[in-house]
Design a protein around this motif. Structure first.
Motif, PDB file in Angstrom:
ATOM      1  N   GLY A 254       0.793  -1.219   0.000  1.00  0.00           N
ATOM      2  CA  GLY A 254       0.000   0.000   0.000  1.00  0.00           C
ATOM      3  C   GLY A 254       0.827   1.271   0.000  1.00  0.00           C
ATOM      4  N   PHE A 255       0.136   2.400  -0.203  1.00  0.00           N
ATOM      5  CA  PHE A 255       0.747   3.729  -0.081  1.00  0.00           C
ATOM      6  C   PHE A 255      -0.368   4.709   0.279  1.00  0.00           C
ATOM      7  CE2 PHE A 255       1.874   7.919  -1.778  1.00  0.00           C
ATOM      8  CZ  PHE A 255       3.107   8.122  -1.161  1.00  0.00           C
ATOM      9  N   GLY A 256      -0.146   5.529   1.291  1.00  0.00           N
ATOM     10  CA  GLY A 256      -1.119   6.551   1.672  1.00  0.00           C
ATOM     11  C   GLY A 256      -2.441   5.936   2.091  1.00  0.00           C
ATOM     12  N   ASP A 257      -3.530   6.405   1.459  1.00  0.00           N
ATOM     13  CA  ASP A 257      -4.868   5.960   1.848  1.00  0.00           C
ATOM     14  C   ASP A 257      -5.128   4.501   1.517  1.00  0.00           C
ATOM     15  OD1 ASP A 257      -5.367   8.462   2.754  1.00  0.00           O
ATOM     16  OD2 ASP A 257      -6.384   9.151   0.925  1.00  0.00           O
ATOM     17  N   ILE A 258      -4.401   3.945   0.553  1.00  0.00           N
ATOM     18  CA  ILE A 258      -4.539   2.514   0.263  1.00  0.00           C
ATOM     19  C   ILE A 258      -3.620   1.767   1.226  1.00  0.00           C
ATOM     20  CG2 ILE A 258      -4.216   0.696  -1.458  1.00  0.00           C
ATOM     21  CD1 ILE A 258      -4.877   2.689  -3.630  1.00  0.00           C
ATOM     22  N   ALA A 259      -4.195   1.239   2.302  1.00  0.00           N
ATOM     23  CA  ALA A 259      -3.368   0.643   3.359  1.00  0.00           C
ATOM     24  C   ALA A 259      -2.708  -0.650   2.900  1.00  0.00           C
ATOM     25  CB  ALA A 259      -4.222   0.402   4.608  1.00  0.00           C
ATOM     26  N   GLY A 260      -3.420  -1.456   2.117  1.00  0.00           N
ATOM     27  CA  GLY A 260      -2.876  -2.739   1.667  1.00  0.00           C
ATOM     28  C   GLY A 260      -2.560  -3.651   2.838  1.00  0.00           C
ATOM     29  N   ASP A 261      -1.710  -4.664   2.591  1.00  0.00           N
ATOM     30  CA  ASP A 261      -1.283  -5.575   3.658  1.00  0.00           C
ATOM     31  C   ASP A 261      -0.079  -5.003   4.394  1.00  0.00           C
ATOM     32  OD1 ASP A 261      -3.102  -7.881   3.110  1.00  0.00           O
ATOM     33  OD2 ASP A 261      -2.119  -7.716   1.147  1.00  0.00           O
ATOM     34  N   LEU A 262       0.670  -4.159   3.697  1.00  0.00           N
ATOM     35  CA  LEU A 262       1.860  -3.534   4.255  1.00  0.00           C
ATOM     36  C   LEU A 262       1.918  -2.170   3.576  1.00  0.00           C
ATOM     37  CD1 LEU A 262       4.250  -4.566   6.011  1.00  0.00           C
ATOM     38  CD2 LEU A 262       5.373  -5.304   3.918  1.00  0.00           C
ATOM     39  N   ASN A 263       2.015  -1.086   4.359  1.00  0.00           N
ATOM     40  CA  ASN A 263       1.921   0.251   3.764  1.00  0.00           C
ATOM     41  C   ASN A 263       3.297   0.922   3.689  1.00  0.00           C
ATOM     42  OD1 ASN A 263       1.118   2.757   2.836  1.00  0.00           O
ATOM     43  ND2 ASN A 263      -0.643   2.905   4.212  1.00  0.00           N
ATOM     44  N   LEU A 264       3.717   1.307   2.481  1.00  0.00           N
ATOM     45  CA  LEU A 264       5.022   1.970   2.298  1.00  0.00           C
ATOM     46  C   LEU A 264       5.097   3.258   3.100  1.00  0.00           C
ATOM     47  CD1 LEU A 264       5.569   1.450  -1.538  1.00  0.00           C
ATOM     48  CD2 LEU A 264       6.988   0.496   0.293  1.00  0.00           C
ATOM     49  N   SER A 265       3.991   4.003   3.159  1.00  0.00           N
ATOM     50  CA  SER A 265       3.929   5.194   4.006  1.00  0.00           C
ATOM     51  C   SER A 265       2.473   5.571   4.205  1.00  0.00           C
ATOM     52  CB  SER A 265       4.683   6.363   3.374  1.00  0.00           C
ATOM     53  OG  SER A 265       4.445   7.538   4.137  1.00  0.00           O
ATOM     54  N   ALA A 266       1.966   5.366   5.407  1.00  0.00           N
ATOM     55  CA  ALA A 266       0.558   5.658   5.691  1.00  0.00           C
ATOM     56  C   ALA A 266       0.275   7.141   5.505  1.00  0.00           C
ATOM     57  CB  ALA A 266       0.214   5.220   7.108  1.00  0.00           C
ATOM     58  N   ARG A 267       1.294   7.997   5.796  1.00  0.00           N
ATOM     59  CA  ARG A 267       1.036   9.436   5.644  1.00  0.00           C
ATOM     60  C   ARG A 267       1.372   9.934   4.242  1.00  0.00           C
ATOM     61  NH1 ARG A 267       6.331  11.621   7.367  1.00  0.00           N
ATOM     62  NH2 ARG A 267       7.423   9.878   8.314  1.00  0.00           N
ATOM     63  N   GLY A 268       1.616   8.987   3.311  1.00  0.00           N
ATOM     64  CA  GLY A 268       1.831   9.371   1.916  1.00  0.00           C
ATOM     65  C   GLY A 268       3.118  10.136   1.707  1.00  0.00           C
ATOM     66  N   ASP A 269       4.152   9.816   2.504  1.00  0.00           N
ATOM     67  CA  ASP A 269       5.429  10.524   2.406  1.00  0.00           C
ATOM     68  C   ASP A 269       6.388   9.722   1.509  1.00  0.00           C
ATOM     69  OD1 ASP A 269       7.320  12.601   4.051  1.00  0.00           O
ATOM     70  OD2 ASP A 269       8.367  10.739   3.582  1.00  0.00           O
ATOM     71  N   LEU A 270       6.843  10.349   0.409  1.00  0.00           N
ATOM     72  CA  LEU A 270       7.633   9.609  -0.579  1.00  0.00           C
ATOM     73  C   LEU A 270       9.011   9.213  -0.054  1.00  0.00           C
ATOM     74  CD1 LEU A 270       6.516  11.618  -3.717  1.00  0.00           C
ATOM     75  CD2 LEU A 270       6.108   9.172  -3.329  1.00  0.00           C
ATOM     76  N   ALA A 271       9.619  10.048   0.799  1.00  0.00           N
ATOM     77  CA  ALA A 271      10.930   9.689   1.357  1.00  0.00           C
ATOM     78  C   ALA A 271      10.793   8.461   2.263  1.00  0.00           C
ATOM     79  CB  ALA A 271      11.519  10.862   2.133  1.00  0.00           C
ATOM     80  N   GLU A 272       9.721   8.432   3.052  1.00  0.00           N
ATOM     81  CA  GLU A 272       9.489   7.263   3.903  1.00  0.00           C
ATOM     82  C   GLU A 272       9.226   6.023   3.035  1.00  0.00           C
ATOM     83  OE1 GLU A 272       6.928   6.154   7.863  1.00  0.00           O
ATOM     84  OE2 GLU A 272       5.835   7.124   6.243  1.00  0.00           O
ATOM     85  N   ALA A 273       8.437   6.200   1.982  1.00  0.00           N
ATOM     86  CA  ALA A 273       8.145   5.071   1.091  1.00  0.00           C
ATOM     87  C   ALA A 273       9.427   4.542   0.451  1.00  0.00           C
ATOM     88  CB  ALA A 273       7.148   5.502   0.008  1.00  0.00           C
ATOM     89  N   ALA A 274      10.310   5.457   0.026  1.00  0.00           N
ATOM     90  CA  ALA A 274      11.582   5.040  -0.587  1.00  0.00           C
ATOM     91  C   ALA A 274      12.403   4.211   0.393  1.00  0.00           C
ATOM     92  CB  ALA A 274      12.371   6.270  -1.036  1.00  0.00           C
ATOM     93  N   SER A 275      12.440   4.650   1.652  1.00  0.00           N
ATOM     94  CA  SER A 275      13.280   3.942   2.636  1.00  0.00           C
ATOM     95  C   SER A 275      12.721   2.550   2.944  1.00  0.00           C
ATOM     96  CB  SER A 275      13.434   4.775   3.909  1.00  0.00           C
ATOM     97  OG  SER A 275      12.231   4.762   4.643  1.00  0.00           O
ATOM     98  N   HIS A 276      11.424   2.337   2.720  1.00  0.00           N
ATOM     99  CA  HIS A 276      10.815   1.028   2.996  1.00  0.00           C
ATOM    100  C   HIS A 276      10.759   0.106   1.777  1.00  0.00           C
ATOM    101  CE1 HIS A 276       8.404   2.905   6.568  1.00  0.00           C
ATOM    102  NE2 HIS A 276       9.589   2.457   6.948  1.00  0.00           N
TER     103      HIS A 276
END
Ligand code: TXA
Ligand code: MG
Length: 327
Positions: A254-276
């Motif tokens: 997931g990313f942001g509002d799409i939680a999925g099974d594992l969320n790259l960044s719940a707050r929709g932050d691209l730097a956090e998503a990149a690190s995960h």
């Protein structure tokens, strides 16, 4: 035998790593982007062993890692625009491809015979300390078997290459999580034209504030990067992109509002998503996912590099032909 793991912030560990590299060995080294597999750039035998350990095609050249601009000057010709970029962004997640000096202590194998050289000064203190101890450029491709997902922890390095290398320095998880942005300067035209060869951990907009609009690799005179394979960064499970819904046999990243099974960044932050990103792809793979669906990631800022890696993760694995910047 599996390589030992030593703490990257200890002097004795760095001394041991330096001894191994001096003797032609291979060391897993933390950087702020991803873990690199470090060897002495000037020792052809060590570099050959590095290509073999990764199973990397020999036409794909390596980045030489340096401490600073002064060390870069010993290796390459630095046009004014490149110097401005170094002053602005080094140490950090930016690699520059420059005309090499004949005297550079970098083996032909490391540059795949090109007359250019890719240079980066990493920001991670352990990488900086190791290069400084050796006072020699270190080649360091991402420390994973070629084509696989890049490592962002020391354990990832052991999982992929543990039996083929001599030591891993554990510096904790990599804060950026995506490989460096690769820019070519002054290699294509008379002018100081800058070309984006690989989007990465330094946002294009930040670079363009210094360079003006970047040329695209493969456009006109702009050089292409030999290493940009269509299938790369690929987990074992097939990957489906831009998934707004999930199918029964898929796990959902997931990313942001799409939680999925594992969320790259719940707050929709691209730097956090990149690190995960790479750690989560590995985790879903290890959990035995049959297929991985990935929520849409905006293409802006670091999203450009995230989407680049995801497209390659999703490409058919036999798509091994060269791919000129699809972004
Ligand atoms: O963040 C990073 O850059 C990491 C860390 C460990 O520093 N390293 C890394 O290395 O990603 P590697 O080998 O996985 O990627 C190097 C990229 C490849 O796409 C390669 O083709 C390109 O840099 N490259 C190296 N030398 C080049 C050259 N002379 N001309 C054009 N592209 C070059
Ligand atoms: Mg790589």
């Amino acid at each position: 035998m599996t390589a030992p793991l030593l703490p990257a912030d200890q002097a004795h560990a760095l001394d041991r790593a330096a001894d191994i590299i001096r003797a032609g060995g291979l060391v897993g080294m933390p950087t702020e982007t991803v873990y690199g597999l470090a060897a002495d750039a000037g020792q052809g035998d060590a570099v050959a062993r590095l290509y073999a350990a990764k199973g990397r095609p020999r036409f794909n050249p390596l980045i030489s890692h340096v401490t600073d601009i002064a060390m870069a000057e010993r290796l390459a010709h630095i046009p004014p625009l490149a110097r401005r970029l170094m002053e602005e962004f080094w140490p950090g997640p930016m690699t520059l491809v420059l005309p090499r000096r004949d005297t550079a202590p970098v083996s032909e194998l490391a540059t795949a015979g090109l007359d250019t050289l890719a240079l980066r000064a990493p920001r991670h203190p352990a990488a900086r300390a190791l290069i400084a101890r050796l006072d020699r450029p270190l080649v360091a491709p991402s420390a994973n078997p070629s084509g696989g997902v890049s490592p962002t922890t020391a354990q990832h390095v052991l999982d992929g290459l543990g039996t083929k290398i001599d030591l891993v320095l554990d510096g904790g998880p990599c804060p950026v999580g995506l490989e460096s942005t690769v820019i070519a300067v002054g290699t294509s035209t008379e002018t100081d034209q800058a070309t984006l060869l690989r989007p990465g951990g330094l946002d294009r907009n930040v670079i363009e504030a210094v360079t003006g609009p970047l040329a695209r690799a493969g456009d006109g005179h702009a050089p292409a990067s030999p290493g940009m394979l269509k299938s790369h960064y690929a987990p074992n499970a097939p990957v489906r992109l831009n998934a707004r819904t999930v199918k029964p046999d898929e796990v959902w990243l997931g990313f942001g509002d799409i939680a999925g099974d594992l969320n790259l960044s719940a707050r929709g932050d691209l730097a956090e998503a990149a690190s995960h990103l790479f750690a989560y792809l590995r985790k879903l793979d290890a959990d035995g996912a049959r297929r991985i669906a990935v929520a849409p990631i905006p293409p802006t800022g670091l999203g450009e590099a995230i989407n680049d890696r995801l497209r390659r993760a999703a490409a058919p694995k036999d798509a091994s032909e060269l791919d000129i910047d699809p972004a």
